[in-house]
Design a protein around this motif. Structure first.
Motif, PDB file in Angstrom:
ATOM      1  N   CYS A   1       0.682  -0.690  -0.201  1.00  0.00           N
ATOM      2  CA  CYS A   1      -0.028  -0.208   0.001  1.00  0.00           C
ATOM      3  C   CYS A   1       0.764   0.911   0.137  1.00  0.00           C
TER       4      CYS A   1
ATOM      5  N   CYS B   1       0.179   3.474   3.305  1.00  0.00           N
ATOM      6  CA  CYS B   1       0.599   2.593   5.071  1.00  0.00           C
ATOM      7  C   CYS B   1       1.298   1.585   4.740  1.00  0.00           C
TER       8      CYS B   1
ATOM      9  N   CYS C   1      -4.513   0.288   0.037  1.00  0.00           N
ATOM     10  CA  CYS C   1      -5.482  -1.299   0.533  1.00  0.00           C
ATOM     11  C   CYS C   1      -6.591  -1.503   0.682  1.00  0.00           C
TER      12      CYS C   1
ATOM     13  N   CYS D   1      -6.606   1.620   4.211  1.00  0.00           N
ATOM     14  CA  CYS D   1      -7.025   2.932   3.794  1.00  0.00           C
ATOM     15  C   CYS D   1      -7.431   3.580   2.597  1.00  0.00           C
TER      16      CYS D   1
ATOM     17  N   HIS E   1       1.043  -4.377   9.345  1.00  0.00           N
ATOM     18  CA  HIS E   1       0.426  -3.054   8.389  1.00  0.00           C
ATOM     19  C   HIS E   1       1.199  -1.667   9.419  1.00  0.00           C
TER      20      HIS E   1
END
Ligand SMILES: [Zn+2]
Length: 202
Positions: A137, A140, A157, A160, A202
């Motif tokens: 992503c 993030c 992603c 997000c 993450h």
């Protein structure tokens, strides 16, 4: 996978028991365990009290793209990759250990198991046959399950960019991408989100 020695056979039975306990289907057991189909069926019946379900469902890669499924799938696949590369497990042991880890994580958060064992190993096969990929992503930095050959640049992603309510404002819809409104309660999503944050994925 030799079943000639007694000890070797005991190990195969133990492996079958573990896999049946995780919810593995008969087709998977036949492929991975060095026991006859008849013995696997008997073992399955003894453990579960019912005959193994017939037929393997042909899951589509699209299932892994829906909102909640994508979060769970991405978390599992990151764990699986960790087991392969850092814990030096072989494919089957990496699958078993990462799936157990996934179950532990979800249960400790009081969440719902979205990714069952069959979907987990089907996903591994989709990755192996180059139908899925991990995309990072751009917001993030987390790595998420995506269709293979989708552009990796500018990927955002599902955390997000969560789906908006009632399927409105779908954003930049790409070909083959299915976006469904989340059917699970928001609390479950929050549990998974906080878990992704705490596990460094993450
Ligand atoms: Zn993101």
């Amino acid at each position: 996978m030799s079943t000639k020695s007694v000890l070797g056979e005991v190990r195969q039975v133990q492996l079958a028991i573990e896999l049946i306990g995780l919810g593995a289907r008969l087709q998977f057991l036949e492929a991975e365990v060095g026991l006859s189909r008849e013995r696997l069926i008997r073992l399955y019946k003894e453990l579960k009290g019912v005959s193994p379900p017939k037929g393997l469902l042909p899951f589509s890669t699209d299932w892994y793209m829906t909102w909640l499924a994508n979060i769970h799938s991405s978390m599992f696949y990151n764990m699986y990759q960790f087991m392969l590369t850092h814990a030096h497990e072989n494919g089957l042991q990496a699958l078993i250990k990462s799936y157990r880890l996934y179950l532990d994580q979800i249960e400790s958060q009081g969440g719902e198991i979205v990714l069952d064992f069959t979907r987990a190993y089907t996903m591994v096969r989709f990755f192996d046959s180059d139908m899925l990929q991990l995309s990072a992503c751009c917001r993030c930095g987390g790595k998420f399950v995506a269709h293979a050959h989708d552009s990796k640049s500018g990927y955002v992603c599902v955390l997000c960019r969560p789906p908006s309510r009632a399927g409105k404002a779908r954003g930049s819809k790409r070909a083959g991408e299915s976006q469904e409104a989340p059917s699970a309660p928001e609390s479950a999503a929050f549990a998974v989100e906080s878990m992704l944050g705490s596990s460094g994925i993450h």
